[in-house]
Design a protein around this motif. Structure first.
Motif, PDB file in Angstrom:
ATOM      1  N   THR A   5       5.000  -9.593  -1.702  1.00 61.54           N
ATOM      2  CA  THR A   5       3.959 -10.627  -1.660  1.00 61.54           C
ATOM      3  C   THR A   5       3.095 -10.602  -2.921  1.00 61.54           C
ATOM      4  O   THR A   5       2.508 -11.619  -3.275  1.00 61.54           O
ATOM      5  N   SER A   6       3.034  -9.463  -3.600  1.00 55.97           N
ATOM      6  CA  SER A   6       2.252  -9.412  -4.844  1.00 55.97           C
ATOM      7  C   SER A   6       2.875 -10.293  -5.931  1.00 55.97           C
ATOM      8  O   SER A   6       2.187 -10.695  -6.866  1.00 55.97           O
ATOM      9  N   LEU A   7       4.155 -10.612  -5.789  1.00 51.93           N
ATOM     10  CA  LEU A   7       4.785 -11.533  -6.732  1.00 51.93           C
ATOM     11  C   LEU A   7       4.157 -12.924  -6.626  1.00 51.93           C
ATOM     12  O   LEU A   7       4.142 -13.683  -7.594  1.00 51.93           O
ATOM     13  N   PHE A   8       3.643 -13.263  -5.438  1.00 47.65           N
ATOM     14  CA  PHE A   8       3.025 -14.572  -5.216  1.00 47.65           C
ATOM     15  C   PHE A   8       1.504 -14.510  -5.246  1.00 47.65           C
ATOM     16  O   PHE A   8       0.853 -15.468  -5.653  1.00 47.65           O
ATOM     17  N   LEU A   9       0.944 -13.408  -4.775  1.00 47.06           N
ATOM     18  CA  LEU A   9      -0.510 -13.318  -4.606  1.00 47.06           C
ATOM     19  C   LEU A   9      -1.205 -12.619  -5.767  1.00 47.06           C
ATOM     20  O   LEU A   9      -2.426 -12.579  -5.814  1.00 47.06           O
ATOM     21  N   GLY A  46      -1.472  -5.711  -9.569  1.00 48.82           N
ATOM     22  CA  GLY A  46      -2.256  -4.861 -10.450  1.00 48.82           C
ATOM     23  C   GLY A  46      -2.198  -3.451  -9.907  1.00 48.82           C
ATOM     24  O   GLY A  46      -1.446  -3.171  -8.965  1.00 48.82           O
ATOM     25  N   PRO A  47      -3.005  -2.559 -10.466  1.00 46.91           N
ATOM     26  CA  PRO A  47      -2.989  -1.167  -9.995  1.00 46.91           C
ATOM     27  C   PRO A  47      -3.349  -1.034  -8.523  1.00 46.91           C
ATOM     28  O   PRO A  47      -2.957  -0.086  -7.857  1.00 46.91           O
ATOM     29  N   PHE A  48      -4.098  -2.005  -7.988  1.00 50.60           N
ATOM     30  CA  PHE A  48      -4.499  -1.955  -6.587  1.00 50.60           C
ATOM     31  C   PHE A  48      -3.309  -2.033  -5.644  1.00 50.60           C
ATOM     32  O   PHE A  48      -3.399  -1.590  -4.497  1.00 50.60           O
ATOM     33  N   VAL A  49      -2.175  -2.563  -6.105  1.00 48.39           N
ATOM     34  CA  VAL A  49      -0.977  -2.662  -5.265  1.00 48.39           C
ATOM     35  C   VAL A  49      -0.527  -1.267  -4.823  1.00 48.39           C
ATOM     36  O   VAL A  49      -0.139  -1.069  -3.668  1.00 48.39           O
ATOM     37  N   LEU A  50      -0.599  -0.301  -5.723  1.00 46.77           N
ATOM     38  CA  LEU A  50      -0.235   1.080  -5.360  1.00 46.77           C
ATOM     39  C   LEU A  50      -1.094   1.584  -4.214  1.00 46.77           C
ATOM     40  O   LEU A  50      -0.601   2.258  -3.304  1.00 46.77           O
ATOM     41  N   PHE A  51      -2.368   1.254  -4.246  1.00 49.01           N
ATOM     42  CA  PHE A  51      -3.278   1.757  -3.220  1.00 49.01           C
ATOM     43  C   PHE A  51      -3.153   0.979  -1.918  1.00 49.01           C
ATOM     44  O   PHE A  51      -3.442   1.511  -0.850  1.00 49.01           O
ATOM     45  N   GLN A  52      -2.698  -0.262  -1.993  1.00 46.42           N
ATOM     46  CA  GLN A  52      -2.382  -0.986  -0.768  1.00 46.42           C
ATOM     47  C   GLN A  52      -1.185  -0.325  -0.084  1.00 46.42           C
ATOM     48  O   GLN A  52      -1.163  -0.179   1.139  1.00 46.42           O
ATOM     49  N   ILE A  53      -0.215   0.096  -0.883  1.00 47.39           N
ATOM     50  CA  ILE A  53       0.944   0.802  -0.317  1.00 47.39           C
ATOM     51  C   ILE A  53       0.498   2.127   0.294  1.00 47.39           C
ATOM     52  O   ILE A  53       0.909   2.479   1.401  1.00 47.39           O
ATOM     53  N   VAL A  54      -0.355   2.862  -0.411  1.00 41.08           N
ATOM     54  CA  VAL A  54      -0.853   4.136   0.113  1.00 41.08           C
ATOM     55  C   VAL A  54      -1.645   3.895   1.400  1.00 41.08           C
ATOM     56  O   VAL A  54      -1.538   4.661   2.356  1.00 41.08           O
ATOM     57  N   ALA A  55      -2.416   2.815   1.443  1.00 42.30           N
ATOM     58  CA  ALA A  55      -3.174   2.496   2.656  1.00 42.30           C
ATOM     59  C   ALA A  55      -2.229   2.256   3.826  1.00 42.30           C
ATOM     60  O   ALA A  55      -2.438   2.778   4.930  1.00 42.30           O
ATOM     61  N   TYR A  56      -1.164   1.487   3.601  1.00 43.36           N
ATOM     62  CA  TYR A  56      -0.180   1.273   4.663  1.00 43.36           C
ATOM     63  C   TYR A  56       0.509   2.580   5.042  1.00 43.36           C
ATOM     64  O   TYR A  56       0.847   2.797   6.197  1.00 43.36           O
ATOM     65  N   MET A  57       0.704   3.452   4.062  1.00 43.37           N
ATOM     66  CA  MET A  57       1.321   4.752   4.343  1.00 43.37           C
ATOM     67  C   MET A  57       0.423   5.569   5.278  1.00 43.37           C
ATOM     68  O   MET A  57       0.902   6.113   6.283  1.00 43.37           O
ATOM     69  N   ASN A 115      -9.479   0.177  -1.487  1.00 46.30           N
ATOM     70  CA  ASN A 115     -10.599   0.074  -2.427  1.00 46.30           C
ATOM     71  C   ASN A 115     -10.513   1.115  -3.537  1.00 46.30           C
ATOM     72  O   ASN A 115     -11.088   0.927  -4.608  1.00 46.30           O
ATOM     73  N   LEU A 116      -9.798   2.205  -3.288  1.00 44.90           N
ATOM     74  CA  LEU A 116      -9.626   3.208  -4.345  1.00 44.90           C
ATOM     75  C   LEU A 116      -8.978   2.592  -5.581  1.00 44.90           C
ATOM     76  O   LEU A 116      -9.261   2.988  -6.706  1.00 44.90           O
ATOM     77  N   GLY A 117      -8.097   1.618  -5.391  1.00 45.57           N
ATOM     78  CA  GLY A 117      -7.449   0.950  -6.509  1.00 45.57           C
ATOM     79  C   GLY A 117      -8.422   0.215  -7.407  1.00 45.57           C
ATOM     80  O   GLY A 117      -8.190   0.067  -8.611  1.00 45.57           O
ATOM     81  N   PHE A 118      -9.518  -0.257  -6.834  1.00 40.39           N
ATOM     82  CA  PHE A 118     -10.500  -0.969  -7.635  1.00 40.39           C
ATOM     83  C   PHE A 118     -11.398  -0.014  -8.424  1.00 40.39           C
ATOM     84  O   PHE A 118     -12.075  -0.436  -9.354  1.00 40.39           O
ATOM     85  N   LEU A 119     -11.395   1.254  -8.079  1.00 41.17           N
ATOM     86  CA  LEU A 119     -12.178   2.227  -8.843  1.00 41.17           C
ATOM     87  C   LEU A 119     -11.682   2.328 -10.276  1.00 41.17           C
ATOM     88  O   LEU A 119     -12.434   2.694 -11.171  1.00 41.17           O
ATOM     89  N   ILE A 120     -10.427   1.999 -10.478  1.00 39.86           N
ATOM     90  CA  ILE A 120      -9.861   2.036 -11.828  1.00 39.86           C
ATOM     91  C   ILE A 120     -10.652   1.111 -12.749  1.00 39.86           C
ATOM     92  O   ILE A 120     -10.844   1.396 -13.918  1.00 39.86           O
ATOM     93  N   PHE A 121     -11.154   0.009 -12.194  1.00 42.57           N
ATOM     94  CA  PHE A 121     -11.899  -0.957 -12.982  1.00 42.57           C
ATOM     95  C   PHE A 121     -13.378  -0.615 -13.098  1.00 42.57           C
ATOM     96  O   PHE A 121     -14.107  -1.305 -13.801  1.00 42.57           O
ATOM     97  N   THR A 122     -13.842   0.408 -12.425  1.00 40.60           N
ATOM     98  CA  THR A 122     -15.263   0.757 -12.432  1.00 40.60           C
ATOM     99  C   THR A 122     -15.513   2.132 -13.030  1.00 40.60           C
ATOM    100  O   THR A 122     -16.558   2.721 -12.802  1.00 40.60           O
ATOM    101  N   ASP A 123     -14.574   2.632 -13.769  1.00 39.02           N
ATOM    102  CA  ASP A 123     -14.691   3.976 -14.359  1.00 39.02           C
ATOM    103  C   ASP A 123     -14.985   5.026 -13.294  1.00 39.02           C
ATOM    104  O   ASP A 123     -15.707   5.992 -13.534  1.00 39.02           O
TER     105      ASP A 123
END
Length: 188
Positions: free
Chosen positions: A81-85, A88-99, A132-140
């Protein structure tokens, strides 16, 4: 950068575990069917923030088939779905969240409709907090930014949790009926 490395390592371990497990062709078809339904459901509901059946289907797979299979379905849903939506780096953390929410489906009682529905509500928050951990990448990696994300995302997490509960409650009997029809075809 360490968070990304840890996410990639965890995802790789789950994929290896799935690859080493014996799985019937029938069950593999069922997992593919549920993955496709979750992907379509996520895309159809994309215009309504945090309302989608994907998480409910992932939790149903995790509870009824196994947490590794649930994680694989979650991974497929997020990546495809990230191909359509957008990705970014947050995709990894969405996968970890589902894990994480899939792995918690090993807890006692998760196969019952009521317990899984209540867990679906809670998993809306767990998913939001972890992704939300994926968004920390953008906030240092600022602690303040992380707490701000948690607090401002609370309403979205609640909506996600409520939609999970509703979808689980509605889909549970249908899911089990379809799962049992695939179980019955093991010998064919």
């Amino acid at each position: 950068m360490e968070l990304i490395g840890a996410a990639v390592l965890l995802i790789s371990l789950i994929v290896l575990c799935f690859e080493k497990r014996p799985i019937s062709e029938s069950m593999l078809r069922f997992i593919a069917l549920v993955s496709a339904a979750a992907i379509v459901g996520r895309l159809i509901f994309a215009s309504i923030p945090n309302v989608q059946p994907a998480t409910a289907l992932i939790l149903l797979v995790a509870a009824c088939i196994g947490p590794i299979s649930g994680t694989i379905v979650g991974m497929l849903v997020v990546v495809l779905t990230s191909l359509f939506l957008g990705s970014g780096p947050f995709v990894l953390f969405q996968i970890v969240a589902y894990m994480v929410i899939s792995l918690l489906c090993v807890l006692p009682g998760m196969r019952t409709r009521w317990v899984l529905t209540i867990y679906g509500l809670a998993s809306g928050f767990f998913y939001g907090w972890i992704s939300n951990l994926g968004f920390l990448i953008f906030t240092d990696f600022s602690r303040e930014a992380f707490w701000t994300l948690l607090l401002t995302g609370g309403l979205f997490d609640l909506v996600h949790g409520v939609s999970n509960a509703v979808f689980i409650w509605l889909l549970y009997p249908i899911f089990l009926r379809i799962l049992h029809s695939f179980d019955g075809n093991e010998g064919t």
